[in-house]
Design a protein around this motif. Structure first.
Motif, PDB file in Angstrom:
ATOM      1  N   THR A 171       0.857  -1.186   0.000  1.00 53.83           N
ATOM      2  CA  THR A 171       0.000   0.000   0.000  1.00 53.83           C
ATOM      3  C   THR A 171       0.895   1.238   0.000  1.00 53.83           C
ATOM      4  O   THR A 171       1.965   1.243   0.620  1.00 53.83           O
ATOM      5  N   PRO A 172       0.497   2.297  -0.698  1.00 53.81           N
ATOM      6  CA  PRO A 172       1.331   3.507  -0.750  1.00 53.81           C
ATOM      7  C   PRO A 172       1.553   4.077   0.647  1.00 53.81           C
ATOM      8  O   PRO A 172       0.641   4.092   1.473  1.00 53.81           O
ATOM      9  N   GLU A 173       2.770   4.512   0.914  1.00 51.29           N
ATOM     10  CA  GLU A 173       3.128   5.082   2.208  1.00 51.29           C
ATOM     11  C   GLU A 173       3.654   6.503   1.999  1.00 51.29           C
ATOM     12  O   GLU A 173       4.663   6.711   1.306  1.00 51.29           O
ATOM     13  N   ALA A 174       2.996   7.478   2.626  1.00 49.95           N
ATOM     14  CA  ALA A 174       3.395   8.869   2.448  1.00 49.95           C
ATOM     15  C   ALA A 174       4.819   9.121   2.933  1.00 49.95           C
ATOM     16  O   ALA A 174       5.567   9.910   2.352  1.00 49.95           O
ATOM     17  N   VAL A 175       5.223   8.411   4.006  1.00 48.32           N
ATOM     18  CA  VAL A 175       6.541   8.659   4.588  1.00 48.32           C
ATOM     19  C   VAL A 175       7.661   8.305   3.621  1.00 48.32           C
ATOM     20  O   VAL A 175       8.723   8.937   3.638  1.00 48.32           O
ATOM     21  N   PHE A 176       7.449   7.306   2.748  1.00 50.26           N
ATOM     22  CA  PHE A 176       8.494   6.938   1.790  1.00 50.26           C
ATOM     23  C   PHE A 176       8.780   8.111   0.843  1.00 50.26           C
ATOM     24  O   PHE A 176       9.927   8.444   0.552  1.00 50.26           O
ATOM     25  N   TYR A 177       7.701   8.744   0.353  1.00 48.86           N
ATOM     26  CA  TYR A 177       7.865   9.873  -0.566  1.00 48.86           C
ATOM     27  C   TYR A 177       8.474  11.079   0.148  1.00 48.86           C
ATOM     28  O   TYR A 177       9.342  11.769  -0.389  1.00 48.86           O
ATOM     29  N   SER A 178       8.021  11.312   1.360  1.00 48.42           N
ATOM     30  CA  SER A 178       8.533  12.470   2.095  1.00 48.42           C
ATOM     31  C   SER A 178      10.011  12.298   2.422  1.00 48.42           C
ATOM     32  O   SER A 178      10.805  13.248   2.319  1.00 48.42           O
ATOM     33  N   ASN A 179      10.405  11.071   2.821  1.00 44.66           N
ATOM     34  CA  ASN A 179      11.815  10.824   3.127  1.00 44.66           C
ATOM     35  C   ASN A 179      12.680  10.947   1.874  1.00 44.66           C
ATOM     36  O   ASN A 179      13.807  11.457   1.930  1.00 44.66           O
ATOM     37  N   ARG A 180      12.160  10.465   0.753  1.00 48.22           N
ATOM     38  CA  ARG A 180      12.931  10.607  -0.494  1.00 48.22           C
ATOM     39  C   ARG A 180      13.064  12.088  -0.868  1.00 48.22           C
ATOM     40  O   ARG A 180      14.108  12.526  -1.339  1.00 48.22           O
ATOM     41  N   ALA A 181      12.011  12.869  -0.607  1.00 53.72           N
ATOM     42  CA  ALA A 181      12.081  14.306  -0.858  1.00 53.72           C
ATOM     43  C   ALA A 181      13.167  14.946  -0.007  1.00 53.72           C
ATOM     44  O   ALA A 181      13.888  15.847  -0.457  1.00 53.72           O
ATOM     45  N   ALA A 182      13.308  14.468   1.251  1.00 48.12           N
ATOM     46  CA  ALA A 182      14.353  15.003   2.129  1.00 48.12           C
ATOM     47  C   ALA A 182      15.738  14.744   1.548  1.00 48.12           C
ATOM     48  O   ALA A 182      16.656  15.556   1.701  1.00 48.12           O
ATOM     49  N   CYS A 183      15.890  13.609   0.868  1.00 53.96           N
ATOM     50  CA  CYS A 183      17.173  13.325   0.221  1.00 53.96           C
ATOM     51  C   CYS A 183      17.433  14.306  -0.919  1.00 53.96           C
ATOM     52  O   CYS A 183      18.542  14.831  -1.066  1.00 53.96           O
ATOM     53  N   TYR A 184      16.413  14.557  -1.731  1.00 49.55           N
ATOM     54  CA  TYR A 184      16.585  15.487  -2.850  1.00 49.55           C
ATOM     55  C   TYR A 184      16.924  16.905  -2.360  1.00 49.55           C
ATOM     56  O   TYR A 184      17.640  17.639  -3.034  1.00 49.55           O
ATOM     57  N   VAL A 185      16.423  17.245  -1.183  1.00 52.65           N
ATOM     58  CA  VAL A 185      16.772  18.541  -0.602  1.00 52.65           C
ATOM     59  C   VAL A 185      18.267  18.643  -0.383  1.00 52.65           C
ATOM     60  O   VAL A 185      18.885  19.702  -0.561  1.00 52.65           O
ATOM     61  N   ASN A 186      18.892  17.506  -0.022  1.00 56.23           N
ATOM     62  CA  ASN A 186      20.299  17.498   0.341  1.00 56.23           C
ATOM     63  C   ASN A 186      21.227  17.196  -0.832  1.00 56.23           C
ATOM     64  O   ASN A 186      22.444  17.122  -0.641  1.00 56.23           O
ATOM     65  N   TYR A 187      20.665  16.997  -2.028  1.00 55.47           N
ATOM     66  CA  TYR A 187      21.513  16.840  -3.207  1.00 55.47           C
ATOM     67  C   TYR A 187      22.278  18.143  -3.443  1.00 55.47           C
ATOM     68  O   TYR A 187      21.889  19.220  -2.993  1.00 55.47           O
ATOM     69  N   SER A 188      23.372  18.046  -4.160  1.00 59.45           N
ATOM     70  CA  SER A 188      24.152  19.227  -4.506  1.00 59.45           C
ATOM     71  C   SER A 188      24.299  19.301  -6.030  1.00 59.45           C
ATOM     72  O   SER A 188      25.061  18.517  -6.616  1.00 59.45           O
ATOM     73  N   PRO A 189      23.557  20.188  -6.689  1.00 62.14           N
ATOM     74  CA  PRO A 189      22.590  21.127  -6.098  1.00 62.14           C
ATOM     75  C   PRO A 189      21.292  20.411  -5.753  1.00 62.14           C
ATOM     76  O   PRO A 189      21.017  19.322  -6.296  1.00 62.14           O
ATOM     77  N   PRO A 190      20.487  20.999  -4.885  1.00 65.99           N
ATOM     78  CA  PRO A 190      19.213  20.369  -4.515  1.00 65.99           C
ATOM     79  C   PRO A 190      18.313  20.164  -5.735  1.00 65.99           C
ATOM     80  O   PRO A 190      18.313  20.982  -6.652  1.00 65.99           O
ATOM     81  N   GLN A 191      17.553  19.096  -5.716  1.00 60.78           N
ATOM     82  CA  GLN A 191      16.625  18.786  -6.809  1.00 60.78           C
ATOM     83  C   GLN A 191      15.213  19.214  -6.390  1.00 60.78           C
ATOM     84  O   GLN A 191      14.367  18.392  -6.001  1.00 60.78           O
ATOM     85  N   HIS A 192      14.963  20.534  -6.449  1.00 63.26           N
ATOM     86  CA  HIS A 192      13.723  21.064  -5.884  1.00 63.26           C
ATOM     87  C   HIS A 192      12.473  20.569  -6.620  1.00 63.26           C
ATOM     88  O   HIS A 192      11.435  20.339  -5.993  1.00 63.26           O
ATOM     89  N   GLU A 193      12.580  20.405  -7.936  1.00 58.87           N
ATOM     90  CA  GLU A 193      11.399  19.915  -8.665  1.00 58.87           C
ATOM     91  C   GLU A 193      11.007  18.514  -8.198  1.00 58.87           C
ATOM     92  O   GLU A 193       9.818  18.205  -8.037  1.00 58.87           O
ATOM     93  N   LYS A 194      12.029  17.663  -7.943  1.00 57.26           N
ATOM     94  CA  LYS A 194      11.734  16.308  -7.463  1.00 57.26           C
ATOM     95  C   LYS A 194      11.193  16.342  -6.031  1.00 57.26           C
ATOM     96  O   LYS A 194      10.358  15.510  -5.660  1.00 57.26           O
ATOM     97  N   VAL A 195      11.681  17.300  -5.242  1.00 58.15           N
ATOM     98  CA  VAL A 195      11.131  17.454  -3.889  1.00 58.15           C
ATOM     99  C   VAL A 195       9.636  17.741  -3.983  1.00 58.15           C
ATOM    100  O   VAL A 195       8.829  17.128  -3.266  1.00 58.15           O
ATOM    101  N   ILE A 196       9.266  18.654  -4.854  1.00 63.24           N
ATOM    102  CA  ILE A 196       7.849  19.014  -4.996  1.00 63.24           C
ATOM    103  C   ILE A 196       7.047  17.808  -5.471  1.00 63.24           C
ATOM    104  O   ILE A 196       5.959  17.520  -4.947  1.00 63.24           O
ATOM    105  N   ASP A 197       7.572  17.072  -6.452  1.00 62.31           N
ATOM    106  CA  ASP A 197       6.849  15.906  -6.973  1.00 62.31           C
ATOM    107  C   ASP A 197       6.601  14.878  -5.873  1.00 62.31           C
ATOM    108  O   ASP A 197       5.484  14.340  -5.736  1.00 62.31           O
ATOM    109  N   ASP A 198       7.643  14.579  -5.085  1.00 59.54           N
ATOM    110  CA  ASP A 198       7.481  13.576  -4.040  1.00 59.54           C
ATOM    111  C   ASP A 198       6.557  14.059  -2.927  1.00 59.54           C
ATOM    112  O   ASP A 198       5.750  13.284  -2.386  1.00 59.54           O
TER     113      ASP A 198
END
Length: 623
Positions: A171-198
């Motif tokens: 079943t879909p889990e919101a926390v998986f998407y949110s945690n992956r978004a947190a990773c994209y925040v910490n990319y260099s440079p950050p992947q803001h579009e992917k953060v928004i998508d997740d």
């Protein structure tokens, strides 16, 4: 307005600070109204203050040796609605949370896998062949490994692990998407579009997921989507019941950014325009009648145009008076005194327009042409106060006194500066000197009475008001100001009677010259008295029919619209307030309320189930 020495201070101050004085009454009377969106900005103001107090207490507690703190492992925490949060308590240790958790390595040794050591991803067929229990167990394990990779700052690996968890989870889990978004925040440079998508995916699964809202808001802000960021930060702040200082400060920051950006856009393209008749008339009435310069025997074209400018001023045709004064300067009056008068008049209108720097330049040129024109010294003091330079203002008054120590206007307006600065004793002295030199100027009597009130000498203040009403029976100002003091004492019936008398006197004037502020004051009084907005709204609308650009009526009607849940009307009034704003701070204030209200409207549309809770929240914070 209140910073101008030539504006009638108590009235202007009461109107311009109506929101500050009456927000609590307006915004806390109805839970339904609060839910409709008029409170978030105000509630943040309260919660931010409480947060600062808490911070001070916490610092004091830490200094006393009690350093027990709470922290939350955000990656072990599921969606906001999934149950109680998990906390760990540690002595003398503070662990980072959220995205900041990755900023430093954890105290414990964490085994982080190498990405190349991962087994190949399962195919769709392999996943379908697994039981629900197997898929759930594997998804949980992948998430835990993703958390460890995140803590070890291996964000690429963490993304892969969370991606696999998303794929295998039954079943879909919101926390998986949110945690992956947190990773994209910490990319260099950050992947803001992917953060928004997740975060979009996480919020589809759980719209109350505050961490996802905050992460999406941060990404929107980084991409310059400030309105979207404001909406998300507003929602996160309200869902967190204004207890998360970081979210609340982010909401405030972005709100200020949005309003400031729009303010600069408007100012860059807006043509200068005179404010309302009410404002101009109030400003000019604060000076004693000033006769126009006599025409010389052989007047120049500049002299004739200046004469027409003063005729327009007398007829309250202010736009033409301004235009003609400018033309007279270009045509060059024949005498230094006439030139000084023309520059004084144009500088006056520039000040009224909110162009303080331009006004100062004209006033200085007027002084250079004829330094004996003491009214120019008085007016440039007003300009200095608008520019927050009280020392220069007092220096201007001293120069004026060198040329005419018996000019009552100098003492009156210097008293106004003292009044604005809260020096009521000094203000009273100057008002009394002005009255002694000229007892026939109504505003000096009024200001003296108000200063006595501010000094706490209420009986003497009331006596002076009654004396002023007897001395100036056909003038509405003593009635109106006296009504304000009665309102301050909550003598509502008496206040309404005074405002009614002021309105009656104003109606004897030509309609285009009416001062509509007694109508607005009566509206405020009735609201405070009876907690009903129907009659007050009608009074404000009548004021706007007479003077469509009266900022006091616009602002008050906007607040009444908020109180009754008419948010669309409130936004229209805030937009109107922005259109007629005289100064940049006035414009920014109107835009701030406009965008705050719009953000809260969107929150209620998206979270209608929160409607019944916002009123209780507001009362709790205000209490």
């Amino acid at each position: 307005m209140a910073s101008s020495t030539s504006t009638n201070v108590p009235l202007a101050h009461q109107i311009s600070t109506f929101v500050a004085h009456h927000q609590r009454t307006i915004l806390l009377t109805s839970a339904a109204v609060l839910a409709a969106g008029g409170v978030g900005y105000y509630l943040y103001t309260i919660s931010a203050t409480q947060a600062k107090i808490k911070k001070i207490k916490d610092e004091a507690k830490a200094q006393s040796g009690d350093k027990e703190e709470e922290w939350e492992d955000v990656h072990e925490q599921g969606p906001a609605t999934s149950g109680a949060k998990k906390h760990k308590k540690k002595k003398n240790k503070k662990k980072p949370t959220g995205e900041t958790a990755a900023a430093e390595k954890p105290k414990e040794t964490v085994q982080v896998e190498d990405e190349d050591a991962l087994s190949p991803r399962l195919t769709e067929e392999q996943i379908k062949a697994m039981s629900t229990e197997e898929r759930s167990t594997m998804a949980g394990s992948l998430k835990q490994r993703g958390n460890a990779a995140y803590q070890g700052r291996n964000f690429t690996l963490a993304v892969e692990l969370y991606t696999r968890a998303i794929a295998v989870s039954p079943t879909p889990e919101a926390v998986f998407y949110s945690n992956r978004a947190a990773c994209y925040v910490n990319y260099s440079p950050p992947q803001h579009e992917k953060v928004i998508d997740d975060c979009n995916e996480a919020l589809k699964l759980d719209k109350n997921y505050v961490k996802a809202l905050n992460r999406r808001a941060g990404a929107h802000e980084a991409l310059g989507h400030d309105l979207d960021a404001l909406h998300d930060f507003t929602a996160a702040t309200i869902l967190d019941r204004f207890k998360n200082e970081t979210s609340a400060q982010a909401m405030e920051r972005v709100l200020k950014k949005v309003a400031n950006k729009r303010m600069l856009e408007i100012l860059s393209s807006r043509e200068p325009r005179l404010p309302s008749m009410t404002f101009i008339s109030s400003y000019l009435a604060a000076f004693r009648p000033h006769p126009k310069p006599a025409l010389p025997e052989n007047p120049s074209q500049g002299d004739k145009t200046l004469d027409l400018a003063f005729d327009a001023l007398e007829a309250a045709d202010y736009q033409h008076a301004f235009t003609l004064a400018s033309e007279a300067i270009e045509q060059v009056p024949s005498t230094a005194h006439a030139k000084a008068e023309a520059l004084n008049l144009r500088g006056t209108f520039k000040f009224i327009l909110g162009e303080a720097s331009g006004a100062r330049a004209d006033m200085l040129a007027s002084i250079e042409a004829d330094p004996t024109l003491t009214q120019t010294w008085v007016k440039i003091a007003s300009v200095h106060m608008e520019l927050n330079d009280s020392d220069a203002a007092f220096a201007a008054f001293e120069k004026a006194l060198e040329y005419n120590k018996d000019d009552p206007d100098i003492y009156y307006h210097r008293g106004q500066v003292h009044f604005i600065m809260g020096n009521y004793d000094a203000a009273s002295e100057d008002y009394e000197k002005s009255v002694a030199l000229d007892p026939n100027f109504v505003f000096t009597h009024i200001q003296l009475a108000v200063a006595k009130y501010k000094q706490g000498n209420i009986p003497q203040s009331m006596a002076k008001f009654r004396a002023a009403m007897r001395q100036f029976p056909q003038n509405s100002e003593p009635q109106n100001y006296y009504g304000e003091l009665l309102l301050d004492q909550q003598r509502f019936q008496d206040a309404v009677e005074k405002f009614d008398r002021a309105i009656e006197l104003e109606r004897q004037k030509p309609r285009q010259r009416m001062n509509v502020l007694p109508l607005v004051n009566k509206a405020l009084t009735i609201y405070q008295w009876k907690q009903d907005t129907s009659a007050p709204e009608a009074l404000c609308r009548e004021a706007l029919e007479i003077d469509p650009e009266c900022d006091a009526a616009v602002g008050t009607l906007a607040q009444f619209s908020l109180q009754t849940g008419k948010l669309d009307n409130a936004i229209e009034m805030f937009k109107k307030g922005a259109e007629i704003a005289r100064t940049a701070p006035d414009l920014e204030n109107a835009l701030t309320y406009q965008y705050a209200t719009q953000a809260q409207m969107q929150f209620v549309r998206e979270y209608p189930e929160m409607a019944s809770q916002l009123g209780q929240m507001a009362r709790s914070l205000a209490g």
